[in-house]
Design an enzyme around this catalytic site. Structure first.
Site, mmCIF file in Angstrom:
data_model
loop_
_atom_site.group_PDB
_atom_site.id
_atom_site.type_symbol
_atom_site.label_atom_id
_atom_site.label_comp_id
_atom_site.label_asym_id
_atom_site.label_seq_id
_atom_site.Cartn_x
_atom_site.Cartn_y
_atom_site.Cartn_z
ATOM 1 N N GLU A 102 0.894 -1.057 0.095
ATOM 2 C CA GLU A 102 -0.089 0.091 0.170
ATOM 3 C C GLU A 102 0.941 1.392 0.022
ATOM 4 O O GLU A 102 0.470 2.470 -0.584
ATOM 5 C CB GLU A 102 -0.976 -0.005 1.336
ATOM 6 C CG GLU A 102 -1.992 1.011 1.341
ATOM 7 C CD GLU A 102 -3.052 0.823 0.310
ATOM 8 O OE1 GLU A 102 -4.097 -0.135 0.212
ATOM 9 O OE2 GLU A 102 -3.080 1.472 -0.951
ATOM 10 N N VAL A 106 2.756 3.629 -3.499
ATOM 11 C CA VAL A 106 2.476 4.699 -4.338
ATOM 12 C C VAL A 106 1.419 5.681 -3.368
ATOM 13 O O VAL A 106 0.501 5.309 -2.572
ATOM 14 C CB VAL A 106 1.388 4.347 -5.376
ATOM 15 C CG1 VAL A 106 0.972 5.602 -6.256
ATOM 16 C CG2 VAL A 106 2.137 3.154 -6.278
ATOM 17 N N GLY A 129 13.932 13.549 4.282
ATOM 18 C CA GLY A 129 13.645 12.067 4.163
ATOM 19 C C GLY A 129 12.645 11.895 2.956
ATOM 20 O O GLY A 129 12.079 10.693 2.815
ATOM 21 N N GLU A 168 14.744 9.686 -2.656
ATOM 22 C CA GLU A 168 15.550 8.219 -2.741
ATOM 23 C C GLU A 168 16.945 8.374 -2.167
ATOM 24 O O GLU A 168 17.565 9.691 -2.428
ATOM 25 C CB GLU A 168 15.284 7.796 -4.194
ATOM 26 C CG GLU A 168 13.806 7.536 -4.769
ATOM 27 C CD GLU A 168 13.087 6.643 -3.714
ATOM 28 O OE1 GLU A 168 13.540 5.551 -3.609
ATOM 29 O OE2 GLU A 168 12.053 7.116 -2.952
ATOM 30 N N ASP A 189 11.193 7.330 -10.609
ATOM 31 C CA ASP A 189 10.534 7.034 -9.283
ATOM 32 C C ASP A 189 8.882 7.152 -9.592
ATOM 33 O O ASP A 189 8.192 6.003 -9.441
ATOM 34 C CB ASP A 189 10.700 7.797 -8.204
ATOM 35 C CG ASP A 189 9.820 7.709 -7.012
ATOM 36 O OD1 ASP A 189 10.300 6.643 -6.000
ATOM 37 O OD2 ASP A 189 9.067 8.151 -6.425
ATOM 38 N N LYS A 247 5.759 4.266 -9.990
ATOM 39 C CA LYS A 247 4.546 4.225 -9.699
ATOM 40 C C LYS A 247 3.297 4.125 -10.508
ATOM 41 O O LYS A 247 2.197 3.530 -10.189
ATOM 42 C CB LYS A 247 4.291 5.573 -8.748
ATOM 43 C CG LYS A 247 5.274 5.638 -7.370
ATOM 44 C CD LYS A 247 5.634 6.868 -6.833
ATOM 45 C CE LYS A 247 6.426 6.770 -5.545
ATOM 46 N NZ LYS A 247 6.913 7.911 -4.979
#
Ligand code: HSE
Length: 431
Positions: free
Chosen positions: A141, A144, A198, A201, A212, A216
């Site tokens: 979950e 994405v 944070g 990546e 990225d 997704k």
């Protein structure tokens, strides 16, 4: 006070069916997200009806301790699997050894939760099959829009999931970058902030170049239509060419530039696009700023569904990951996407173009005439403004084929020393 400290006191974990025995949780990886998951698991370990215990974390180097986690750290997967965990959480990121270890856990009948979109995009079909074979649940979950749990819901609800177009702002870092650059920060300073918070990546080039978001989008297309697509199937551009000037010109002509991911199903065909796009100011997606992500699900002739929430960050991701663990401990099943098949893909056709031109610009009327000869008609122009090497102007065009736009710009470049940036205009969802 950390976000976790703030949410810890009121967290009441609802009763879990089959509660009783302590649940052993093993972590693959203990970086930023892994540490946040480990902290959250410890925070709630004895608050819920079923005790949870982290039995250990797999790390590359057991001598490097990133926090004061009390559980053991292992360099060997065999040692991690030895206490027979009830759930494995994969937070290593990347493809290997994540794929091999997840397959190993699922093969042993151990349920797996992951937030690793790259892994799910590249090997989702194989992992879903492995989970189905052994009967172990596989949930992802948080892969994405980490702060908005929706994948499992739509995978389990085919009528709600019967949509024609999915439009998402699915990468928190690139959206954060564009938002902060528009506010006056340099690209490097904005990226530094995203890394410190944070969001980015380990290798931020995957955020910046669109990889990225493409991962997704592949997960979304698989969830909604069962499309089995590879990252190379997706036309992807990044945000690194954009500067404060383009973002400001877009605002002047009533819009924003947003890093979007679009998947569209038309008859038996589909199209996939990832990259920055001009979003009209009236579109709700134009005001999705910072690390906020959003997903709009569109169905022809109907009102769209719109979800938005934080897309990245250790604490946000940890909550969704741990909820997947709870779901599994409560007897919940795997996230099961539609049956896989290869779609027939065609080029994404936007509803118009945002073009920014800079350098030794001819007069606006001359550019308009030249573009008109190629069937490229502007519906809005910005005021030309002085810039390095001359002047800069932006225009918004009506729909026109990518080939015609390329030809028009090539012709302009042959008569004037200019640079051009071309972005698609995002078609508004039906309001
Ligand atoms: N780097 C990712 C992002 C993290 O910025 O969206 C969440 O997937």
């Amino acid at each position: 006070m950390s976000v976790l400290d703030a949410i810890a006191p009121p967290v009441e974990v609802p009763p879990i069916a089959g509660a009783g025995r302590e649940a052993r949780v093993a972590l693959l990886g203990h970086g930023l997200i892994g540490s946040a998951v480990s902290r959250l698991l410890r925070t709630i370990a004895n608050r819920g009806p079923r005790p949870l215990r982290v039995t250990g974390a797999l790390v590359r180097n057991t001598r490097v301790r990133t926090d004061d986690a009390p559980h053991p750290f292992f360099a060997s997967p065999a040692a991690l699997f030895e206490p027979a965990p009830d759930v494995v959480i994969e937070l290593l990121g990347g493809l290997e050894p994540a794929r091999t270890l997840v397959l190993d856990a699922l093969g042993r009948g151990i349920p797996v939760v992951t937030a690793n979109k790259r892994l799910v995009a590249a090997h989702g079909d194989e992992l879903v099959r492995a989970a189905a074979r052994s009967g172990a649940a596989f949930r992802y979950e948080a892969s994405v829009i980490a702060g908005v749990p929706f994948l499992g819901t739509f995978a389990a609800r085919p009528l709600a999931a019967a949509v024609n177009r999915v439009v998402a702002i699915a990468n928190g870092t690139s959206n954060y970058l564009l938002t902060r650059i528009a506010e006056g920060l340099s690209f490097a300073a904005a990226l530094d902030e995203a890394q410190r918070l944070g969001f980015a990546e380990t290798d931020p080039s995957r955020d910046i170049d669109g990889s990225d978001a493409a991962d997704k989008l592949a997960v979304l297309a698989r969830t909604f239509w069962g499309w089995s697509v590879r990252p190379n199937d997706i036309s992807t551009t990044g945000v690194s060419r954009l500067g404060a000037i383009e973002l400001s010109l877009a605002r002047e002509i009533a819009g924003s530039i947003k890093p979007v991911a679009v998947a569209q199903q038309i008859g038996g065909n589909g199209s996939l696009f990832v990259g920055p796009a001009f979003v009209a100011a009236g579109d709700p997606l134009a005001s999705i700023d910072g690390v906020l992500n959003a997903i709009r699900l569109e169905r022809t002739g109907e009102l769209p569904l719109l979800f938005s929430g934080p897309g990245a960050g250790p604490d946000v991701t940890a909550r969704t990951v741990v909820d997947d663990v709870f779901e599994i401990l409560a007897g919940g099943a795997s996230i099961r996407p539609q049956p896989a098949h290869r779609p027939t893909l065609r080029q994404h056709r936007p509803s118009g173009w945002f073009i920014s031109l800079g350098g030794s610009l001819p007069e606006t009327a001359e550019i308009a005439d030249l573009f008109g000869a190629y069937g490229l008609w502007a519906k809005r122009w910005s005021e030309p403004r002085p810039s390095t090497g001359g002047r800069t102007v932006a225009l918004l065009t009506h729909s026109c084929s990518p080939a015609a736009v390329d030809a028009a710009i090539a012709r302009l470049k042959s008569v004037a020393a200019i640079d051009a940036m071309l972005l698609p205009v995002l078609e508004a969802g039906r309001e």
